[in-house]
Design an enzyme around this catalytic site. Structure first.
Site, short mmCIF file in Angstrom:
data_model
loop_
_atom_site.label_atom_id
_atom_site.label_comp_id
_atom_site.label_asym_id
_atom_site.label_seq_id
_atom_site.Cartn_x
_atom_site.Cartn_y
_atom_site.Cartn_z
N HIS A 195 43.32 37.93 49.79
CA HIS A 195 43.61 37.37 48.25
C HIS A 195 45.04 37.40 48.03
O HIS A 195 45.72 38.20 48.70
CB HIS A 195 42.90 37.85 47.27
N CYS A 211 41.02 45.66 49.52
CA CYS A 211 41.18 44.36 49.88
C CYS A 211 42.61 44.01 50.62
O CYS A 211 43.40 44.92 50.91
CB CYS A 211 40.98 43.48 48.63
#
Length: 320
Positions: A195, A211
């Site tokens: 992301h 992440c």
């Protein structure tokens, strides 16, 4: 003025504004080669401004924070000084993995995308911390794509922040203040995303909860390229070896904290990769250069062996 321009060209000083097209590179130009980007002898530098830090320059050129520090071991991270020559890494050895889909090399903190046989797309990334929030290794896929994602922090992350005196909101709506940024890919590994981020200084560092973070401008370019179902291969390769024409190069990064290795262990890995790259035969390599590269990782491809020049055989003919 002409003299100054000539000197700039000779030392490879580059402009302060990077080209977006520089992130999309041709594949290696010879079968069996592994290097993309500028030829290794074309070293790129930028002159620091008085107010610059190395981190400012890394963000400007969309490089990782650790990457630019490794490439400039004698430049002060926080006060390079006006006019200091800062090396801009611009050539990369591809990881030792199938050249398809997305390949993520965690020690390098870099993502490689192979959309087709004509190009390679590469970006700096941030990854998970070395504690309980490591980015997992292995093969997976892109299961979904979300533009303008929302974020509901898990209870574990809320509790961690609260222990540090930081209160998270229970829900973050889509928008620029969302920690996931404006674009997100959902991986087949539950709970993990690629992301955007609103904390750009963390790109190129181990600061996330597992992440993979990208610069906003990078993922904006990357998002429409990648299809749902694309393979993702996450590897741990602190040592890479590969050819550029008739020269064998070594590119090294520090070991990840969770997979430490002694110098002897790193040496054995490097020698195995060198032998593998040279068709199963160990060449006569530059030992001092190999030792220095393994002891002080720079993330820069370094020449360690050159193939002997083949002299064409002279065919003698007899006139009749």
């Amino acid at each position: 003025m002409k003299t100054r321009l000539l000197i700039s060209l000779l030392i490879g000083v580059v402009a302060a504004v990077p080209s977006a097209s520089a992130l999309t590179l041709p594949p290696p130009d010879r079968p069996g080669d592994s290097l993309i980007g500028n030829p290794p002898h074309e070293v790129k530098y930028v002159a620091a401004k008085q107010e610059d830090t190395l981190i400012d320059i890394a963000v400007n050129f969309r490089l990782g924070q650790d990457q630019i520090v490794l490439a400039n071991p004698y430049v002060d991270r926080w006060l390079p000084g006006a006019g200091a020559q800062v090396r801009i890494p611009s050539s990369f050895l591809l990881p030792n993995a199938p050249r398809e889909g997305i390949v993520i090399n965690l020690p390098e903190m870099r993502i490689y995308y192979f959309p087709d046989a004509t190009k390679v797309v590469t970006y700096a990334i941030g990854i998970g911390r070395e504690d309980d929030w490591k980015t997992p290794l292995g093969k997976t896929r892109i299961l979904g794509k979300t533009e303008r994602p929302s974020w509901t922090p898990p209870k574990s992350i809320i509790a961690e922040h609260l222990a540090d005196g930081d209160v998270l909101e229970p829900y973050y709506p889509p928008g620029p203040d969302n920690p996931l940024g404006l674009y997100a890919f959902r991986l087949g590994i539950p709970g993990y995303l690629i992301h955007s981020t609103n904390k750009t200084n963390g790109v190129g560092m181990r600061v996330s909860h597992g992440c993979i973070r990208m610069y906003p401008a990078d993922i904006e370019q990357f998002f429409p390229m990648v299809k749902t179902g694309t393979t993702v291969n996450i590897v741990n390769q602190p040592i890479k070896v590969g050819w550029y024409h008739d020269t064998l190069y070594l590119e090294t990064y520090p070991q990840m904290e969770e997979t430490p290795a002694t110098f002897e262990q790193r040496l054995h890995v490097a020698l195995d990769l060198i032998e593998q790259a040279n068709g199963g035969k160990m060449p006569v390599i530059k030992g001092a250069i190999l030792k220095a590269a393994l002891e002080k990782a720079s993330g820069i491809p370094i020449a360690i062996y050159e193939r002997p020049v083949q002299t064409p055989a002279i065919v003698q003919s007899q006139a009749h």
